[in-house]
Scaffold this active site. Sequence first.
Site, PDB file in Angstrom:
ATOM      1  N   GLY A  12       0.957  -1.140   0.068  1.00  0.00           N
ATOM      2  CA  GLY A  12       0.031   0.061  -0.271  1.00  0.00           C
ATOM      3  C   GLY A  12       0.970   1.393   0.149  1.00  0.00           C
ATOM      4  O   GLY A  12       0.477   2.262   0.483  1.00  0.00           O
TER       5      GLY A  12
ATOM      6  N   VAL B 288      -2.899  -7.693  -2.906  1.00  0.00           N
ATOM      7  CA  VAL B 288      -2.206  -8.182  -1.749  1.00  0.00           C
ATOM      8  C   VAL B 288      -3.382  -9.415  -1.161  1.00  0.00           C
ATOM      9  O   VAL B 288      -2.900 -10.066  -0.463  1.00  0.00           O
ATOM     10  CB  VAL B 288      -1.873  -7.334  -0.697  1.00  0.00           C
ATOM     11  CG1 VAL B 288      -0.882  -6.167  -1.346  1.00  0.00           C
ATOM     12  CG2 VAL B 288      -3.126  -6.549  -0.155  1.00  0.00           C
TER      13      VAL B 288
ATOM     14  N   ASN C 255       0.847  -2.735   5.208  1.00  0.00           N
ATOM     15  CA  ASN C 255       0.069  -1.542   5.409  1.00  0.00           C
ATOM     16  C   ASN C 255      -1.232  -1.482   4.527  1.00  0.00           C
ATOM     17  O   ASN C 255      -2.195  -0.808   4.942  1.00  0.00           O
ATOM     18  CB  ASN C 255       1.016  -0.415   5.203  1.00  0.00           C
ATOM     19  CG  ASN C 255       0.287   0.939   4.778  1.00  0.00           C
ATOM     20  OD1 ASN C 255      -0.613   1.601   5.852  1.00  0.00           O
ATOM     21  ND2 ASN C 255       0.066   1.152   3.548  1.00  0.00           N
TER      22      ASN C 255
ATOM     23  N   TYR D 204     -13.847  -4.104   9.229  1.00  0.00           N
ATOM     24  CA  TYR D 204     -12.690  -3.552   9.353  1.00  0.00           C
ATOM     25  C   TYR D 204     -12.265  -3.794  10.771  1.00  0.00           C
ATOM     26  O   TYR D 204     -10.971  -4.076  10.851  1.00  0.00           O
ATOM     27  CB  TYR D 204     -12.887  -2.086   9.094  1.00  0.00           C
ATOM     28  CG  TYR D 204     -11.547  -1.235   9.091  1.00  0.00           C
ATOM     29  CD1 TYR D 204     -10.648  -1.064   8.120  1.00  0.00           C
ATOM     30  CD2 TYR D 204     -11.354  -0.648  10.068  1.00  0.00           C
ATOM     31  CE1 TYR D 204      -9.594  -0.347   8.264  1.00  0.00           C
ATOM     32  CE2 TYR D 204     -10.118   0.482  10.003  1.00  0.00           C
ATOM     33  CZ  TYR D 204      -9.477   0.598   9.159  1.00  0.00           C
ATOM     34  OH  TYR D 204      -8.148   1.051   9.059  1.00  0.00           O
TER      35      TYR D 204
ATOM     36  N   LYS E  91      -8.779  -5.706  11.691  1.00  0.00           N
ATOM     37  CA  LYS E  91      -7.634  -4.929  12.588  1.00  0.00           C
ATOM     38  C   LYS E  91      -7.256  -5.556  14.014  1.00  0.00           C
ATOM     39  O   LYS E  91      -6.031  -5.573  14.415  1.00  0.00           O
ATOM     40  CB  LYS E  91      -7.903  -3.461  12.555  1.00  0.00           C
ATOM     41  CG  LYS E  91      -8.034  -2.765  11.456  1.00  0.00           C
ATOM     42  CD  LYS E  91      -6.539  -2.935  10.679  1.00  0.00           C
ATOM     43  CE  LYS E  91      -6.655  -1.950   9.337  1.00  0.00           C
ATOM     44  NZ  LYS E  91      -5.213  -2.153   8.610  1.00  0.00           N
TER      45      LYS E  91
ATOM     46  N   ILE F 107      -6.077   9.716  11.289  1.00  0.00           N
ATOM     47  CA  ILE F 107      -5.017  10.216  10.591  1.00  0.00           C
ATOM     48  C   ILE F 107      -5.446  10.701   9.236  1.00  0.00           C
ATOM     49  O   ILE F 107      -6.272  10.214   8.682  1.00  0.00           O
ATOM     50  CB  ILE F 107      -3.985   8.994  10.310  1.00  0.00           C
ATOM     51  CG1 ILE F 107      -3.349   8.234  11.580  1.00  0.00           C
ATOM     52  CG2 ILE F 107      -2.656   9.700   9.531  1.00  0.00           C
ATOM     53  CD1 ILE F 107      -2.437   9.064  12.464  1.00  0.00           C
TER      54      ILE F 107
END
Length: 247
Positions: free
Chosen positions: A15, A66, A92, A157, A161, A190
Amino acid sequence: MENGELLDKVALVTGAGRGIGKAVALELARAGADLFLVARTQSQLEAVAEEIRALGRRAEIAVADVALADEVAKAVDQALHIFEHVDILVNNAGITRDTLIMRMKDEDWDSVINTNLRSAFLFARACAKGMMRRRFGRIINISSVVGLMGNAGQCNYAASKAGIIGLTKSLARELASRGITANAVAPGFITTDMTDKLADNSALKDKIPIGAPGSVQDVANAVRFLASVRSGYITGQVLNVDGGMAM
Ligand code: NAD
């Protein structure tokens, strides 16, 4: 940390075409590493590779999905063919397919788990052999505070994670005696392409003790620290880069 501490090291970053992955790749290059960049969009990878070469480091790219085992195997083979070793692996690449559980389609679940979690397993398996032989390795998996806290609308998600954290700790235990560390970095909010549209959300900022979103550079700094030769006694950890959000 001084520049040049990662001279002779090769880092594979997934990524790496934009956002956090790009910032990580550039930071590792500034630390002296050569880079093998993996993502889906060739033009973005080429632009990042050019920036790395301008820093005086080698950079090669592979366009790959990926989530697909054969594409991961091919990318790692290519990296090993060009550089002979991969010393630092940064998993990532990640996506979101947000929706509430009642509306979540099988495809929403599968694509997020495969892109975010299966990919990290595939790359770690492919890179671990050479790291074991060389008795050095740094595996850094990008998780999220959502993997620790959960988040409505992100069952897929958050599961991916949280899975990254279990994978990281198990890798750490399996590989510790071979000089290989495995750690996770858990970013909070972020500012990137993924989150730009939320950047002015003051309700979100209220949840962050530091009072502002982080930058991709904040995450890259943490990855550089964990990638360092001098971080060899730190393994199986989750380093939150979240302005205090998930403490
Ligand atoms: P981004 O969307 O800006 O970049 C993601 C990168 O991953 C892109 O280069 C894209 O090409 C690549 N990618 C996605 N799916 C891929 C696939 N199937 N095959 C190959 N490459 C693929 O995202 P970002 O904000 O930079 O996030 C990077 C990582 O950080 C992700 O794992 C994300 O979950 C995690 N993260 C981000 C935040 C944030 O606030 N931005 C917070 C916590 C965690």
